[in-house]
Structures are given as C-alpha cells and as structure tokens.
Design an enzyme around this catalytic site. Structure first.
Site, mmCIF file in Angstrom:
data_model
loop_
_atom_site.group_PDB
_atom_site.id
_atom_site.type_symbol
_atom_site.label_atom_id
_atom_site.label_comp_id
_atom_site.label_asym_id
_atom_site.label_seq_id
_atom_site.Cartn_x
_atom_site.Cartn_y
_atom_site.Cartn_z
ATOM 1 N N ASP A 518 0.869 -1.175 0.000
ATOM 2 C CA ASP A 518 0.000 0.000 0.000
ATOM 3 C C ASP A 518 0.907 1.227 0.000
ATOM 4 O OD1 ASP A 518 -1.627 2.142 0.716
ATOM 5 O OD2 ASP A 518 -2.856 0.948 2.101
ATOM 6 N N HIS A 519 0.901 1.935 -1.103
ATOM 7 C CA HIS A 519 1.859 3.028 -1.241
ATOM 8 C C HIS A 519 1.542 4.212 -0.327
ATOM 9 C CE1 HIS A 519 5.222 4.998 -2.817
ATOM 10 N NE2 HIS A 519 5.083 4.752 -4.099
#
Ligand code: CAO
Length: 546
Positions: A518-519
């Site tokens: 999850d950036h």
C-alpha cells in the site's frame, strides 16, 4: 379564516401549459410565493407560486393536465384578511404581462440585428430581457469559444427563483469570447459574449456596424425580432441524463439538488420527457447513501459505473449458477482492497540454492515427525524477521482518524487454494516459532481450510500475508494487498538460473518474489529494502538465527 381558490396566474402570453410537477400537497402550509406546481410551455418551465400564505386544502389537478390563465388548480385556507377579497386574489402574482415583456425585449434589451451584404463583423451579444428578472445566476454555459452556432442556439442557461431559461443567440456565427462564467449574476443589457457574424456570401472583415444595425432592424418583422431575443424553453429538447448532458429540471429541483450536493446530470428523470422531479433527486441521494453504507464507508462502487452484461446466450449455450457465499465475500473483499489501496508491486529474486539443500536434508527428520518441510516455513520466518526490521510494514492505516496503527505482534496469513475458494488462515506469533512448528501448523491450517474446518478466529488478526504459487508455477504476479494489512508477498516457482559470481556463471536456484504494498503506508525505497532483507535471509538461512 377563509377558503380561497388557487388560480393559474398570467403565463406570460402562453395560452395553455402542461402541469409537469405537483410540488405542494393537501395539508401543506405554504408561504406566499412558495411554489405549488411546475408548468411547462413551449417556451419555459415555470413554477406557479402560492398566491397567499396559508394551508393547501386541495389540489384539483394532476401531472399532465393542461391549464390556462385563470384555471383553478386547488384550494387553500387563508387566515385573516389575506386573500379574503377578490382584489387580493387578483393582485397575485405580479408577473409582468406578456405584452409588456415582449415590448421590453424588442425595444430595450435585444441587440438590434445587423445586416449587411457580404463580410463579417464582431458583435457583443448582450443579455436580453429576462422576463422582468435581473441579477439572475448563470447555471450553465452552453457554448464554448470557437463554436460555430446558429441563430437561436442556446448560449447560456439562467435560473431565477421562478424559472429556468435559456438565452438564445440572436445571430449565427462564431463564438469568439465568453464574457461570463457559471454563477455570474446577469441582468438585461449585460455583456454575454463576443461573436463574429458572417453574412451570407461575406468575407471575414470588420465592418461599420451602426448603419447595418438599423438596416437589419428595419428589414425584420417586429414579431420575429422579439422572438430572437426571448429566453427560450429549458428542456424543449430532452437528452438522457449522463455526465455533461443537459439537465431537464425546474428551479425548485435544481435548488434541492444544489442543497443536497446531487449532480443532476447523473439523475434519471421520471417526469414527462424525462424531466427530473424532486422525488428523483431524493431517490438518487438515498441510493448514493445506501451504496456508501453498504461499502462500509469505503469507495466500493462509488461513482464507478457497473459492468453491463450482454445476453451471452446470443453467442452460445450458457448456464447460470449462484455464487457461493465464500466467492461472493472474496469478490467484495478483493474489490474493496483494489479500490481503496494504491498498489505497487516490487519484484526480486532470492538465491535459495543452499536453503533448498538444507530443506531436502530434513526429509528423513520430517518423515519421523510426520511433517513435510516445504519452502513455506522458511518464507514465514524470513517475513517475520523483515517485518521486525522494517516495522513500517507491520501497520494499518486509520484514514478516518488519520492515524497509523503499529502492531507489536507478528501474525502472518497464508493464502490457501481450496476447491471452494481462496482462504487465508493466520499463523500467530511467527517470530516466536521454529521451522518445524511452522511447517506443522501451516500444513494443519491448510488442511483445515480445504476441509472447511477453519474457525473465524483462525482467519483473523494477520499483519501480513504470504501467497505462494510456487508449487504450481509462474515467474511473477501482482497480488492484491489484504487490506487493512499494508503488504503481501507473492511467491512464484523457483527455477535454476545462471548467476554471475564475479568470475563465472553459476547454476543457482532462484526464487521469484513479488511484494505488493500500500503506497500510502510504505514508500518504494522501503519496499526495495524489504525484498533485499528477504533475499539476504533466504540466501543464507543462518542469518535467520541472528
Ligand atoms: N518453488 C518451487 N517449488 C515449490 C515452491 C516454490 N516457490 N513452493 C513449494 N514448492 C514445492 C514444494 O516443495 C512441494 O514440492 P515437493 O513435494 O517436491 O517437496 C510442492 O511444491 C507443493 O508444495 P505445497 O503447495 O504442498 O506446500 P507449500 O507449503 O509450498 O504451500 C500452500 C502450502 C497452502 C501455500 C499451498 O498449498 C497453496 O495453497 N498455494 C496456493 C496459494 C494461492 O492460491 N495463492 C493465490 C492467492 S491469490 O489468488
């Protein structure tokens, strides 16, 4: 207290108009001027206002009825003297008479048409008489700079508190510059836009305008001149609602939509000619709220058009079967994760040549224990060590409270392929367990998953997930993060590859790793560090002991 008739007032010259919406109902208390119903002529949609303050006792018309000035549309109870006399009733509403309006339009506001044979000229189009209103907001600009338009094409749509009107172009030509924007308040005589008007057989050139103006004004029949500048009907042409399309709705509905923040281009009208009525706006808003709630406040489906299915039977034989509960739940979870998480996948390869010889050397010991040592326990152990070293992977994001939840435990989920769908049992405290323990526990949980024996608690609490397709095949893939976790490791099938050791190529067993993350929680550099850590640990499993 007296009962008064509610009569159709002067309709600005229109003979017969159609009732397209009934706004007030029997029992409603209304203020003077509150809208009672909406009528539509071929020129405009107009709301008929309550002639007095009071209580509606009866509405005697229905949608679709045609009414003319003076027709009774309902009854209302009026307190005190208000409306008690005929005069009072007749005084309302104070709409300008049709004749007055027409005169105003032709003489004052309408830019007198200009005519000359040949050539072109620039013209500033001014706001015509707006049925006696001024300071009327622009709600839509119907043309763009550079557009070539015909006379009578709608230029802008304005909305008073009584009616929505389109201002038509008095000329055919090219729109050069738009001088207003949405929200601007317009009054008669304001500059609207600049146009270049090309006369028939003419060339692009500036020409003196004054004499030409008079010439054309004279040559046009008076009635025709009036019509050119008169505000034209809103919605005389109906287009199905879609983003960017014209909206067919009255002022009260537009007001309601603005208050509720509803985009009318997305609302489907159920009224005549697809007109949007208040109920449509309310149903639309309700639907949007329900959708958001069903998605648990996440973006599931919000604003994203659904996929329309064709009739597959036209292409060949088909049969339908219901989704299992598990399949439906997996579909929802996958979509939720996919829509909520900005995914990035980092790829790497670990040299597991030594790890594999060690693992194979454990075969006899495994048989004694009744446990098979696969690559999975090594992966679990390496991931636990990497999570401890890079704790930014062991978090969940609470976006509502704008907080990062840091976990002090290391529980890892393992994706298990079963005949009835994908299941993810969770191994707790992986960092505190040995390889044999992990081998036994993962085999047991995988078997329970296949036998549908997993308890809910055995599928909860993971910080991270491993999904291994190594026993099946493939070189890489992009797994979907199992939200609210922030990362997942995909493992593909190990393969022998020539690896340069500085002097020569060596045959090494390389294990492909695909780390999706999850950036929002993790940056790319940390992801590269995470896979580096994994390749180092798996490349020399003695470091797992450190
Ligand atoms: N490369 C090469 N061989 C591998 C390997 C890899 N990465 N991983 C496992 N293998 C081998 C094993 O060593 C074993 O070989 P041997 O029998 O010769 O020792 C064989 O493949 C089968 O292993 P396994 O699958 O029984 O055991 P595992 O511990 O590796 O995996 C489990 C367990 C539960 C992860 C696995 O059975 C499974 O279900 N995998 C699918 C997960 C899945 O569907 N993920 C997709 C999720 S997204 O849709």
């Amino acid at each position: 207290m007296s009962e008064q008739e509610i009569k159709v007032p002067d309709l600005g010259g229109a003979d017969e108009v159609e009732i397209i919406e009934i706004i007030a109902s029997a029992g409603d208390s209304v203020e003077e001027e509150d809208p009672i119903l909406t009528v539509e002529s071929d020129k405009a949609s107009v709301e008929l206002p309550a002639p007095f303050k009071g209580k509606i006792t009866r509405i005697t018309v229905k949608v679709g009825d045609k009414v003319s000035e003076g027709d009774v549309v309902g009854m209302m109870e009026v307190s005190g003297d208000a409306g008690g006399s005929e005069e009072a009733a007749d005084e309302e509403p104070e709409e300008p008479k049709a004749e007055e309006k027409s005169e105003a339009k032709s003489e004052e506001s309408k830019p007198a048409p200009k005519k000359k044979s040949g050539g072109s000229r620039k013209e500033t189009v001014k706001v015509p008489n707006l049925d006696g209103f001024d300071n009327v907001p622009v709600i839509e600009i119907n043309v763009s700079e550079g557009d070539t338009i015909d006379a009578d094409d709608p230029l802008v749509t304005v909305e008073s508190d009584k009616a929505t009107m389109e201002v038509p172009s008095p000329y055919a030509g090219k729109v050069e510059k738009i001088l207003v924007k949405e929200g601007d308040k317009l009054s008669e005589g304001d500059d609207l836009l600049e146009m270049t008007i090309v006369e028939e057989g003419g060339e692009e050139e500036e020409a003196p305008s004054e004499p030409a103006k008079e010439e054309k004004a004279e040559s046009k029949p008076a009635e025709q001149s009036k019509q050119e500048a008169a505000p034209q009907p809103q919605g005389s042409t109906y287009e199905p609602p879609s983003p960017g399309a014209k909206v067919h709705a009255g002022p009260a509905v537009r007001k309601l939509a603005r208050e509720l923040g509803a985009d009318l281009t997305r609302v489907k009208g159920s009224g005549p000619k697809g007109r949007i009525v208040k109920d449509d706006v309310q149903a639309y808003v309700k639907g949007q709220l329900q959708q958001a709630q069903q998605g648990g406040g996440v973006a599931t489906g919000s604003g994203i058009p659904g996929v329309k299915l064709p009739d597959f039977s036209q292409f060949g034989e088909v049969e339908r079967e219901s989704m299992s509960r598990m399949m439906a739940a997996t579909a929802t979870n996958m979509q939720r994760s996919w829509l909520n998480v900005p995914h990035v996948t980092q790829f790497d390869e670990a040299d597991i040549t030594e790890m594999e010889s060690f693992r194979k050397a454990q075969k006899a010991a495994g048989e004694k224990k009744g446990v098979k040592m696969t690559p999975l326990p090594f992966l679990l152990k390496a991931c636990a060590a990497a999570l401890a070293e890079l704790p930014q992977f062991n978090v969940s994001l609470d976006m509502e409270r704008k907080e990062v939840v840091r976990k002090k435990y290391i529980h890892i989920g393992i994706a298990v392929d079963t005949p009835h769908g994908l299941m993810v049992p969770v191994i707790r405290d992986v960092d505190q367990k040995g390889l044999w323990e992990l081998a036994a526990e993962s085999a047991e949980l995988a078997q329970k998953a296949r036998d549908k024996q997993l308890k809910p608690a055995e599928m909860q609490g993971a910080c991270f997930t491993i999904t291994s397709l190594g026993g099946i095949g493939g070189t890489a893939f992009t797994p979907i993060v199992n939200t609210p976790e922030v990362a997942i490791l995909g493992v593909s099938k190990a393969a022998m590859k020539p690896v340069w050791d500085g002097n020569e190529f060596q045959p090494r067993l390389m294990l492909p790793l695909s780390l999706s993350y999850d950036h929002r929680a993790v940056n790319g550099a940390d992801a590269a560090r995470f896979t580096n850590t994994l390749t180092q640990l798996l490349g020399d499993i003695r470091t797992l002991l450190l």
